[in-house]
Design a protein around this motif. Structure first.
Motif, PDB file in Angstrom:
ATOM      1  N   ARG A 273     -13.136   3.265  -8.353  1.00  0.00           N
ATOM      2  CA  ARG A 273     -12.339   4.495  -8.492  1.00  0.00           C
ATOM      3  C   ARG A 273     -11.594   4.861  -7.224  1.00  0.00           C
ATOM      4  O   ARG A 273     -11.489   6.083  -6.856  1.00  0.00           O
ATOM      5  N   LEU A 274     -11.380   4.026  -6.307  1.00  0.00           N
ATOM      6  CA  LEU A 274     -10.793   4.173  -5.001  1.00  0.00           C
ATOM      7  C   LEU A 274      -9.322   4.529  -5.324  1.00  0.00           C
ATOM      8  O   LEU A 274      -8.596   3.625  -5.723  1.00  0.00           O
ATOM      9  N   ARG A 275      -9.050   5.806  -4.798  1.00  0.00           N
ATOM     10  CA  ARG A 275      -7.422   6.276  -4.994  1.00  0.00           C
ATOM     11  C   ARG A 275      -6.872   7.012  -3.886  1.00  0.00           C
ATOM     12  O   ARG A 275      -5.896   7.255  -3.770  1.00  0.00           O
ATOM     13  N   GLY A 276      -7.693   7.170  -2.829  1.00  0.00           N
ATOM     14  CA  GLY A 276      -7.668   7.730  -1.580  1.00  0.00           C
ATOM     15  C   GLY A 276      -6.773   6.811  -0.593  1.00  0.00           C
ATOM     16  O   GLY A 276      -6.431   5.673  -0.931  1.00  0.00           O
TER      17      GLY A 276
ATOM     18  N   LEU B 200      -3.794  -6.009  -1.360  1.00  0.00           N
ATOM     19  CA  LEU B 200      -3.846  -5.578  -2.679  1.00  0.00           C
ATOM     20  C   LEU B 200      -4.643  -5.871  -3.515  1.00  0.00           C
ATOM     21  O   LEU B 200      -5.063  -5.167  -4.501  1.00  0.00           O
ATOM     22  N   GLN B 201      -4.968  -7.195  -3.663  1.00  0.00           N
ATOM     23  CA  GLN B 201      -5.948  -7.795  -4.624  1.00  0.00           C
ATOM     24  C   GLN B 201      -7.256  -6.950  -4.295  1.00  0.00           C
ATOM     25  O   GLN B 201      -7.841  -6.376  -5.271  1.00  0.00           O
ATOM     26  N   GLU B 202      -7.723  -6.796  -3.187  1.00  0.00           N
ATOM     27  CA  GLU B 202      -9.009  -6.057  -2.895  1.00  0.00           C
ATOM     28  C   GLU B 202      -9.021  -4.594  -3.141  1.00  0.00           C
ATOM     29  O   GLU B 202      -9.645  -3.890  -3.824  1.00  0.00           O
TER      30      GLU B 202
ATOM     31  N   ALA C  81       3.682  14.144   9.725  1.00  0.00           N
ATOM     32  CA  ALA C  81       4.700  13.342   9.300  1.00  0.00           C
ATOM     33  C   ALA C  81       4.549  12.215   8.409  1.00  0.00           C
ATOM     34  O   ALA C  81       3.385  11.621   8.403  1.00  0.00           O
ATOM     35  N   GLU C  82       5.218  11.615   7.431  1.00  0.00           N
ATOM     36  CA  GLU C  82       4.924  10.611   6.636  1.00  0.00           C
ATOM     37  C   GLU C  82       6.088   9.733   6.224  1.00  0.00           C
ATOM     38  O   GLU C  82       7.284  10.223   6.350  1.00  0.00           O
ATOM     39  N   TRP C  83       5.874   8.508   6.005  1.00  0.00           N
ATOM     40  CA  TRP C  83       6.913   7.550   5.645  1.00  0.00           C
ATOM     41  C   TRP C  83       6.099   6.641   4.756  1.00  0.00           C
ATOM     42  O   TRP C  83       5.145   6.368   4.658  1.00  0.00           O
ATOM     43  N   ARG C  84       7.088   5.750   4.283  1.00  0.00           N
ATOM     44  CA  ARG C  84       6.817   4.682   3.269  1.00  0.00           C
ATOM     45  C   ARG C  84       7.446   3.389   4.058  1.00  0.00           C
ATOM     46  O   ARG C  84       8.323   3.426   4.664  1.00  0.00           O
ATOM     47  N   GLY C  85       6.585   2.155   3.719  1.00  0.00           N
ATOM     48  CA  GLY C  85       7.307   0.806   4.113  1.00  0.00           C
ATOM     49  C   GLY C  85       6.347  -0.094   4.763  1.00  0.00           C
ATOM     50  O   GLY C  85       5.041   0.196   4.635  1.00  0.00           O
ATOM     51  N   PRO C  86       6.758  -0.895   5.576  1.00  0.00           N
ATOM     52  CA  PRO C  86       5.711  -1.802   6.419  1.00  0.00           C
ATOM     53  C   PRO C  86       5.001  -0.962   7.373  1.00  0.00           C
ATOM     54  O   PRO C  86       5.418  -0.166   7.840  1.00  0.00           O
ATOM     55  N   GLU C  87       3.842  -1.650   7.800  1.00  0.00           N
ATOM     56  CA  GLU C  87       3.225  -1.168   8.803  1.00  0.00           C
ATOM     57  C   GLU C  87       3.777  -1.251  10.151  1.00  0.00           C
ATOM     58  O   GLU C  87       4.594  -2.018  10.387  1.00  0.00           O
TER      59      GLU C  87
ATOM     60  N   PRO D  63       1.769   0.414  -6.169  1.00  0.00           N
ATOM     61  CA  PRO D  63       0.736   0.047  -5.683  1.00  0.00           C
ATOM     62  C   PRO D  63       0.775  -1.085  -4.633  1.00  0.00           C
ATOM     63  O   PRO D  63       0.105  -1.263  -3.624  1.00  0.00           O
ATOM     64  N   GLU D  64       2.105  -1.724  -4.681  1.00  0.00           N
ATOM     65  CA  GLU D  64       2.444  -3.057  -3.586  1.00  0.00           C
ATOM     66  C   GLU D  64       2.938  -2.235  -2.489  1.00  0.00           C
ATOM     67  O   GLU D  64       3.103  -2.694  -1.312  1.00  0.00           O
ATOM     68  N   GLU D  65       3.468  -0.876  -2.648  1.00  0.00           N
ATOM     69  CA  GLU D  65       4.129  -0.283  -1.324  1.00  0.00           C
ATOM     70  C   GLU D  65       2.957   0.477  -0.708  1.00  0.00           C
ATOM     71  O   GLU D  65       2.169   1.185  -1.363  1.00  0.00           O
ATOM     72  N   MET D  66       3.241   0.812   0.558  1.00  0.00           N
ATOM     73  CA  MET D  66       2.395   1.529   1.143  1.00  0.00           C
ATOM     74  C   MET D  66       3.055   2.796   1.940  1.00  0.00           C
ATOM     75  O   MET D  66       4.037   2.725   2.214  1.00  0.00           O
ATOM     76  N   TRP D  67       2.220   3.856   1.954  1.00  0.00           N
ATOM     77  CA  TRP D  67       2.498   5.054   2.526  1.00  0.00           C
ATOM     78  C   TRP D  67       1.711   4.977   3.954  1.00  0.00           C
ATOM     79  O   TRP D  67       0.581   4.590   4.244  1.00  0.00           O
ATOM     80  N   TRP D  68       2.398   5.724   4.832  1.00  0.00           N
ATOM     81  CA  TRP D  68       1.944   6.188   6.558  1.00  0.00           C
ATOM     82  C   TRP D  68       2.031   7.358   6.709  1.00  0.00           C
ATOM     83  O   TRP D  68       2.994   8.118   6.500  1.00  0.00           O
TER      84      TRP D  68
END
Length: 168
Positions: free
Chosen positions: A138-141, A127-129, A99-105, A62-67
């Motif tokens: 139940r936000l998961r999207g 991350l806290q919010e 297209a998708e990737w992971r990492g910083p914005e 959860p501390e990692e982001m996908w784009w």
């Protein structure tokens, strides 16, 4: 009505395509299984002049982001370039490109059919919010989805105002 479905490996987004009537939808993969209503089907219009971006936390990290970015595929090559000059793989599924990737914005530039669009992502929630929302709502999207970006011609046109000022 029958449809094809693909789950993207990084984001977990579910892409659905109905060939019979050329409709599609992109949704979190958990939507139907957890009682959430799936988004409505959208009509494929055959336009190559818009792209949509989304982002969210990677479920296992959860501390990692996908784009992700996507748009309507009309047969022209599609290339996505990030600020760091990397180029995520572009998939074609049904009549959509994704297209998708992971990492910083990073800003993404999409080029197709001699036109380009710059995709700016909305500022993601902390991350806290995100954790609090997941626990309570139940936000998961996707944590945010950006308004579609319009494409513009790639040719460089002189600014007429500046050229008139220079000629005086």
């Amino acid at each position: 009505m029958d449809f094809d479905e693909m789950v993207l490996p990084v984001s977990g987004l579910c892409v659905e395509w109905r060939a019979a009537d050329e409709h599609f939808r992109i949704r979190p993969s958990h939507t139907d299984s957890e009682g959430e209503a799936a988004p409505p089907w959208r009509t494929w219009l055959g336009h190559n002049d818009m792209a949509v971006g989304a982002a969210g936390p990677i479920p296992e990290e959860p501390e990692e982001m996908w784009w992700a970015v996507w748009g309507e595929y009309t047969g022209a090559d599609v290339q996505v370039t990030l600020d760091d000059q990397s180029r995520p793989h572009v998939l074609v599924f049904g009549n959509l490109w994704i297209a998708e990737w992971r990492g910083p914005e990073q800003e993404a530039t999409v080029v197709t059919a001699d036109r380009q669009a710059e995709i700016h992502f909305a500022h993601p929630i902390s991350l806290q919010e995100r954790t609090q929302r997941m626990r309570h709502n139940r936000l998961r999207g996707p944590s945010h989805i950006e308004t579609p970006a319009g494409f513009h011609e790639m040719s460089i046109r002189p600014d007429r105002r500046n050229s008139r000022l220079r000629s005086r």
